[in-house]
Design a protein around this motif. Structure first.
Motif, PDB file in Angstrom:
ATOM      1  N   SER A  37       0.448   8.977  -7.257  1.00 35.08           N
ATOM      2  CA  SER A  37       1.422   7.988  -7.713  1.00 35.08           C
ATOM      3  C   SER A  37       1.963   7.135  -6.573  1.00 35.08           C
ATOM      4  N   VAL A  38       1.488   7.350  -5.364  1.00 35.37           N
ATOM      5  CA  VAL A  38       1.952   6.608  -4.193  1.00 35.37           C
ATOM      6  C   VAL A  38       0.945   5.504  -3.849  1.00 35.37           C
ATOM      7  N   ILE A  39       1.427   4.272  -3.748  1.00 36.04           N
ATOM      8  CA  ILE A  39       0.603   3.136  -3.370  1.00 36.04           C
ATOM      9  C   ILE A  39       0.878   2.813  -1.898  1.00 36.04           C
ATOM     10  N   ILE A  40      -0.172   2.660  -1.101  1.00 38.90           N
ATOM     11  CA  ILE A  40      -0.027   2.326   0.306  1.00 38.90           C
ATOM     12  C   ILE A  40      -0.305   0.843   0.518  1.00 38.90           C
ATOM     13  N   GLY A  41       0.547   0.189   1.326  1.00 39.99           N
ATOM     14  CA  GLY A  41       0.359  -1.221   1.644  1.00 39.99           C
ATOM     15  C   GLY A  41       0.581  -1.471   3.117  1.00 39.99           C
ATOM     16  N   VAL A  42       0.124  -2.622   3.583  1.00 38.46           N
ATOM     17  CA  VAL A  42       0.337  -3.042   4.976  1.00 38.46           C
ATOM     18  C   VAL A  42       0.728  -4.506   4.969  1.00 38.46           C
ATOM     19  N   ASN A  43       1.393  -4.946   6.028  1.00 40.38           N
ATOM     20  CA  ASN A  43       1.703  -6.358   6.192  1.00 40.38           C
ATOM     21  C   ASN A  43       0.522  -7.052   6.847  1.00 40.38           C
ATOM     22  N   ASP A  44       0.212  -8.270   6.362  1.00 38.76           N
ATOM     23  CA  ASP A  44      -0.899  -9.029   6.951  1.00 38.76           C
ATOM     24  C   ASP A  44      -0.562  -9.419   8.379  1.00 38.76           C
TER      25      ASP A  44
END
Length: 274
Positions: A267-274
């Motif tokens: 249920s955890v979504i991982i994201g990064v900044n461009d």
């Protein structure tokens, strides 16, 4: 013989940008949250600051919780007398972020050429400002660093270290790991919908859920059927859950009580900044 006309010369490509985006007159991106911080600095009151920038009191506090989570450190110091009390102050980091943002705002047509020299530590502060401008429907936005990547047969397990020392684990595909450029030590953030967070008493228990984040109940806001419960993991990080009023009563949840936020790794979504 066919005569070939040479293509018209193209203008040189130039880099450009703006400090905020507007849609229908509404300010998007980081401008609204920076304005809220500046209003808190000027008024010394979250209530007055929310009114000054056209936010509801609850929306202002939601924004503060999110900014603290994304910054990885407190930006708004605790107010004497509770959440609505007087004497609210910004931390040194928050004041520096405001100064940085406003300097870029004044120099936005020149900053690609000059800002690296004009503002000390601009690169780190600007990355932080970018996180504060993140817009998503997920209530919980937690910034940290990738501490471990475990490769599996199909998916990868990504471990994200939070500022207070706790960790969040997410399961993502190999392709996502590569696309996001995830490596140990890289910056990333976890997105978790409030409805995906379960709460339990802070007592020993064996659960299949990978994430068990311990903290203290900061607030309980009841609705007609459900309640919004915010759990403080440390001075800078909070997690919010949407659970039924009956569950609140069964667990006896109240401000100051210890509790555990339980979240499945899927249920955890991982994201990064461009």
């Amino acid at each position: 013989m066919t005569k070939t006309t040479p293509p018209a010369p193209r203008d040189l490509l130039e880099l450009g940008g703006s400090v905020w985006l507007k849609s229908g007159g509404e300010t998007l991106g980081g401008a609204a949250r920076i304005a809220l911080l500046a209003a808190i600095r000027d008024t010394g009151s979250i209530t007055a600051a929310a009114k000054a920038v056209g936010m509801s009191y609850k929306a202002a506090w939601d924004a503060i919780d999110t900014m603290n989570n994304l910054a990885g450190e407190p930006l708004v110091a605790s107010a004497t007398g509770g959440r609505g009390g007087g004497g609210t102050k910004l931390t040194a980091s928050a004041l520096r972020i405001i100064d940085t943002y406003q300097a870029v705002e004044r120099e936005h047509r020149k900053f690609l050429r000059r800002v690296g020299e004009a503002i000390e530590g601009f690169e780190d502060d600007w990355r932080l400002i970018g996180r504060l401008g993140l817009r998503t429907s997920a209530r919980n936005q937690l910034a940290g660093k990738v501490t471990k990547i475990r490769r599996g047969a199909v998916n990868d397990e990504i471990e994200l270290g939070l500022p207070g020392g706790q960790t969040i684990v997410a399961v993502v595909t190999h392709e996502s790991t590569e696309t996001l450029g995830l490596t140990e030590g890289s910056d990333a953030f976890a997105l978790i919908k409030a409805s995906w967070v379960m709460l339990m008493e802070d007592a020993p228990a064996k659960l299949s859920a990978r994430n068990q984040l311990r903290g203290t109940v900061a607030s309980v806001t009841r609705g007609a059927v459900n309640a919004e419960v915010t759990l403080s993991l440390d001075d800078a990080t909070t997690v919010t859950a949407i659970i039924t009023n009956q569950s609140v009563d069964t667990l006896g949840l109240a401000p100051g009580q210890k509790a555990v936020a339980v979240v499945k790794a899927s249920s955890v979504i991982i994201g990064v900044n461009d």
